[in-house]
Design a protein around this motif. Structure first.
Motif: not given
Length: 498
Positions: A109, A214, A219, A223, A235
């Motif tokens: 990200i 986040l 998210v 990742n 994302h």
């Protein structure tokens, strides 16, 4: 998290096979055979993700360390990651590995957001240049000295005036974040914003939304499986919000008059960045994209961390009224009526200082930020190949039962000796340690002390009517940082206010 992963196993199977074959084809044999720390046996494709909670994963990792030791391996999907827990293991890694543990792993990200630029998620030459520039510029702008303290005290008076308007009625806890955010903006742009300014309001709203996004499971999944995440567009919500932040920052950057190269000291961080870019040329380490990356990092990190810590401090004072009363007694005795605190007062306010440090220890605002081995590295008796992600778990240091008498309790006595003098144990590492220690530590420490002391000098913080101190919610809200949950407090004016 486990149910979500199992539901995607079909896609993951194809992705995992392709990724594994590609990794084997591109692998490089290290100079010596790696020797990995022990850890739980991974499941196909998902590794050890089923053992980690959706939120507050640091507690799951600390539980695993009880079985596998202070240095162990977990598999985040197909990625081997080494986790360090406890003061001794983390200290050895941060202070004893020299240049070999300074890099950041390419977290998906942040690669999309910053592209390896900026201060916090960059590595190598770009990181060194950005960090050295930032440290030098902050010092030149008076951080840690009188000029910056004066600006913080100006903001304190604005915050106290804002709280006065509530006349003891409940106010949103988030209001306390306005002052530290404005201190950051003053440092960056050379001006403060009115609390009702549309730009100020929009920036704080967007920062809040980005931090929440986040910390979402989607998210986290992106990742771990970036190609699958890109296919599912996991994302995109974060990137849309980041672009809105950038649009505001471009406007603010464009409004700054470009300083003449070599004209002398800059009046703000942005002015210094623009001047540095002119001095090094458009293709150097401070090209336009690097300027934007540094400003974005400073805006996001500089507002979120100090803002959340001050909110936590107020919330914990409402929850522990006896601690709050003792702080106020010390402030009244040392400062007297009408005198605002100054940075030099910290030595004469050991209990106030201890409480503020205990807040930072207790909340563990940023439990872990990963590192990456820049070369084959011997760590804890294990040989880790170059490129290995390493997680120094700061929460495990701040909760280490070998270092703190009551690690799971809010206890300011952790920072006081038998004679009531302030002491700072070596295991107090909320800003990390070593060459990658938080670049804004000095500013944050001064800012938190002045705002916290001035706030408690002027107001008593209490739960809203009908709620006891024990009823205040201290379970962290889901986000990238361990921010306090949204709620209200009452700020009752005191006669000794500054």
């Amino acid at each position: 998290m486990a149910l979500l992963l199992l539901g995607l196993l079909g896609l993951l199977g194809l992705l995992g096979i392709w990724t594994l074959l590609r990794a084997r084809a591109c692998s490089r044999a290290p100079s010596l055979a790696p020797r990995w720390p022990p850890g739980p046996r991974p499941l196909p494709l998902i590794g050890n993700l089923h053992l980690l909670g959706v939120s507050q994963q640091e507690y799951s990792l600390m539980e695993l360390s009880e079985q596998y030791g202070p240095v162990f391996t977990v598999h985040l999907g197909l990625q081997k990651t080494v986790v360090l827990t406890g003061y001794q293991a983390v200290r050895e890694a941060l202070l004893g590995t020299g240049q070999r543990l300074l890099d950041r792993p390419p977290t998906a990200i942040f690669q999309h957001i910053q592209g390896g630029r900026g201060i916090f998620f960059s590595s190598g030459a770009p990181w060194k240049a950005a960090r050295q520039f930032t440290v030098r510029t902050l010092h030149g702008l008076g951080v840690g000295r009188g000029p910056m303290a004066d600006k913080i005290l100006q903001e304190l008076r604005c915050l106290l005036g804002q709280l006065d308007q509530y006349e003891g009625r409940p106010f949103p806890l988030a209001v306390l974040g306005w002052a530290p955010s404005n201190v950051t903006f003053t440092l960056l742009f050379g001006q403060r914003f009115d609390y009702q300014d549309p730009v100020f309001v929009s920036l704080l709203r967007l920062i809040d939304e980005v931090m929440v996004l986040l910390g979402t499971p989607s998210v986290q999944l992106f990742n771990v499986y970036p190609r699958l995440g890109a296919l599912l567009q996991l994302h995109r919500p974060v990137l849309r919000k980041i672009e809105e932040v950038r649009a505001i920052l471009r406007t603010l950057l464009g409004a700054r008059q470009s300083p003449t190269p070599g004209e002398g000291l800059a009046h703000s961080y942005v002015d210094a960045l623009i001047q540095q870019g002119q001095d090094t040329g458009p293709d150097g380490l401070f090209a336009e994209a690097d300027v934007m990356a540094c400003v974005l990092d400073m805006v996001m990190a500089g507002t979120e961390t100090t803002s959340s810590t001050l909110q936590w401090a107020a919330l914990l004072m409402g929850k522990h009224p006896s601690v709050q009363s003792r702080v106020q007694e010390e402030l009244d005795r040392v400062l007297g009526p009408g005198r605002c605190p100054r940075p030099e007062d910290q030595r004469a306010l050991p209990y106030t200082n201890a409480v503020l440090h205990e807040v930072q220890r207790f909340i563990t605002l940023l439990p872990h930020v990963p590192r990456c081995t820049g070369a084959d590295t011997l760590l804890g008796g294990y040989l880790l190949p170059k490129g290995t992600p390493v997680v120094p778990l700061l929460s495990s240091v701040l909760l280490d039962k070998t270092q703190w008498a009551t690690p799971r309790q809010f206890n300011p006595e952790h920072f006081l000796d038998a004679d009531g003098r302030f002491v700072r144990p070596e295991a107090f590492l909320p800003f990390s340690a070593g060459r990658r220690v938080c670049v804004g530590e000095s500013l944050a420490r001064t800012e938190l002390f002045l705002l916290f002391a001035g706030l408690l000098q002027s107001f008593s913080l209490r739960p809203p009517p009908g709620l006891s101190p024990a009823g205040l919610n201290t379970v962290p809200a889901p986000a990238f940082t361990m921010r306090p949950p949204a709620q209200v407090l009452c700020a009752v004016p005191r006669p000794q206010g500054c």
